[in-house]
Design an enzyme around this catalytic site. Structure first.
Site, short mmCIF file in Angstrom:
data_model
loop_
_atom_site.label_atom_id
_atom_site.label_comp_id
_atom_site.label_asym_id
_atom_site.label_seq_id
_atom_site.Cartn_x
_atom_site.Cartn_y
_atom_site.Cartn_z
N ASP A 1 1.03 -0.97 -0.10
CA ASP A 1 0.11 0.30 0.31
C ASP A 1 1.00 1.47 0.01
O ASP A 1 0.36 2.34 -0.34
CB ASP A 1 -0.76 -0.08 1.19
CG ASP A 1 -1.82 1.07 1.50
OD1 ASP A 1 -2.79 0.84 0.62
OD2 ASP A 1 -1.65 1.88 2.27
N LYS B 1 1.40 4.40 -3.04
CA LYS B 1 1.74 5.94 -2.77
C LYS B 1 3.09 6.42 -3.39
O LYS B 1 3.24 7.94 -3.80
CB LYS B 1 1.21 6.14 -1.50
CG LYS B 1 -0.24 5.32 -0.97
CD LYS B 1 -0.19 5.66 0.18
CE LYS B 1 -1.82 5.02 0.99
NZ LYS B 1 -2.14 4.28 2.06
N1 HSE Z 1 -4.52 0.61 4.23
C1 HSE Z 1 -4.11 1.99 4.43
C2 HSE Z 1 -3.26 2.72 5.92
C3 HSE Z 1 -5.66 3.43 4.21
O1 HSE Z 1 -3.30 1.58 6.33
O2 HSE Z 1 -2.96 3.47 5.66
C4 HSE Z 1 -5.18 4.21 3.26
O3 HSE Z 1 -4.80 4.36 2.03
#
Ligand code: HSE
Length: 331
Positions: free
Chosen positions: A215, A219
């Site tokens: 994740d 980003k």
């Molecule tokens: N799963 C992500 C986090 C949510 O924990 O930051 C936001 O992108």
């Protein structure tokens, strides 16, 4: 402005609530009402060219699990049947294929519609294609909430810091990992902390994407492409997650007045997500679910921001900010 919302989960509902809360503000600022002309969840939709009541959509979804009475199998067919100006794409993220979000964004841009999204999959996998489509079809395409949720970062760098030579961005870009690592600082086991982060609604549907650093890597790609003008994709990022961080490693770091945090780093040459030792008290050593980013610039020096990286209303606030930019006709 006629809005089509694709995805009516947490963020889609949050955006509807924010539009309702800012109804007067938007009417005063633009002299007209903003209309949601269609809202879709994964199986159903509601559409009305005269406009749907945002809070009624949320209430219907809560009461029935469905946003509308009509069912569909192909989201693009629904989009093509509606007259709208702006797609707000907030369907669940798919970082393997881009999923339905990619299909929806492509379709909207190909038809000359403006797009706001917080959907990381399409941006991390097909960034240059989507930017190219937006340019070709003269569409506005904004995605502030895709990185750091409510924490301003993309528009901050591209607008407020536009004259700067941005050398690097280092940040806490995943709230779930930060929560787990800060709980481990207090001796809590990894799995228990992860379970808590899931209960708080922070973790991705598949929390592997959080703990393995995927994740945060999405980003990093979005920042690299949108701020550093790079042309990179998910597979270009050096990724190490937090699975292998042991209680012993956390305790050893603490004995040296350090904490371990999962940091994403982007520059002209770097694209990395990895656990790093951060001195206690440093802006990137913060605890809990907050996100933070340190932007190193040539004129302004370091600029640090922090904020909620996820959340129903918090993420919707970033969509509102993009929405106002589009209404103001800023590129
Ligand atoms: N799963 C992500 C986090 C949510 O924990 O930051 C936001 O992108």
């Amino acid at each position: 402005m006629r809005i089509l919302i694709a995805g009516f989960g947490t963020v889609g509902q949050g955006f509807a609530e924010v539009l309702a809360a800012r109804k007067e503000f938007l009417r005063n600022r633009y002299g007209k009402d903003v209309r949601i002309v269609c809202a879709m969840d994964s199986k159903t939709f509601a559409a009305d060219p005269k406009g749907l009541e945002p809070l009624e959509l949320v209430a219907t979804k809560k009461a029935t699990g469905k946003v509308g009475k009509e069912t569909y199998t192909d989201s693009v067919k629904v989009m093509d049947s509606v007259e709208y100006d702006l797609l707000v794409e907030v369907s669940p993220t798919d970082i393997k294929t881009g999923g339905v979000g990619l299909k929806n964004i492509r379709n909207a841009l190909e038809h000359g519609k403006d797009v706001i999204t917080v959907n990381k999959g399409p941006l991390a996998l097909n960034f240059s294609e989507l930017i190219g489509l937006a340019k070709k079809n003269k569409c506005k395409f904004r995605f502030e909430g895709s990185v750091g949720g409510a924490m301003p970062i993309i528009n901050l760098c591209r607008e407020n810091l536009v004259g700067e030579n941005i050398k690097s961005i280092r940040g806490i870009l995943n709230g779930t990992c930060n929560y787990i690592l800060s709980k481990m600082d207090n001796g809590q086991p990894f799995e228990q902390a992860l379970k808590e982060a899931q209960q708080m609604g922070y973790a991705e549907t598949d929390p592997t994407n959080d703990v393995e650093g995927y994740d945060a890597a999405c980003k990093v790609v979005i920042l690299a492409n949108s701020i550093f003008g790079r042309n990179v994709t998910f597979s270009d990022v050096n990724i190490t997650g937090i699975r292998s961080i042991t209680a012993e490693a956390v305790a050893l770091a603490s004995s040296h007045n350090m904490v371990i945090r999962l940091i994403g780093e982007v520059s002209d040459t770097k694209l990395e997500v990895s656990p790093r030792l951060i001195p206690k008290g440093h802006p990137l050593g913060l605890s809990g679910t907050l996100n933070a980013a340190q932007i190193t610039t040539d004129l302004a020096g370091p600029v640090t921001v922090t904020g909620h990286g996820a959340g129903r209303i918090e993420t919707a606030s970033a969509i509102l900010s993009d929405f106002i930019s589009i209404m103001d006709d800023r590129d």
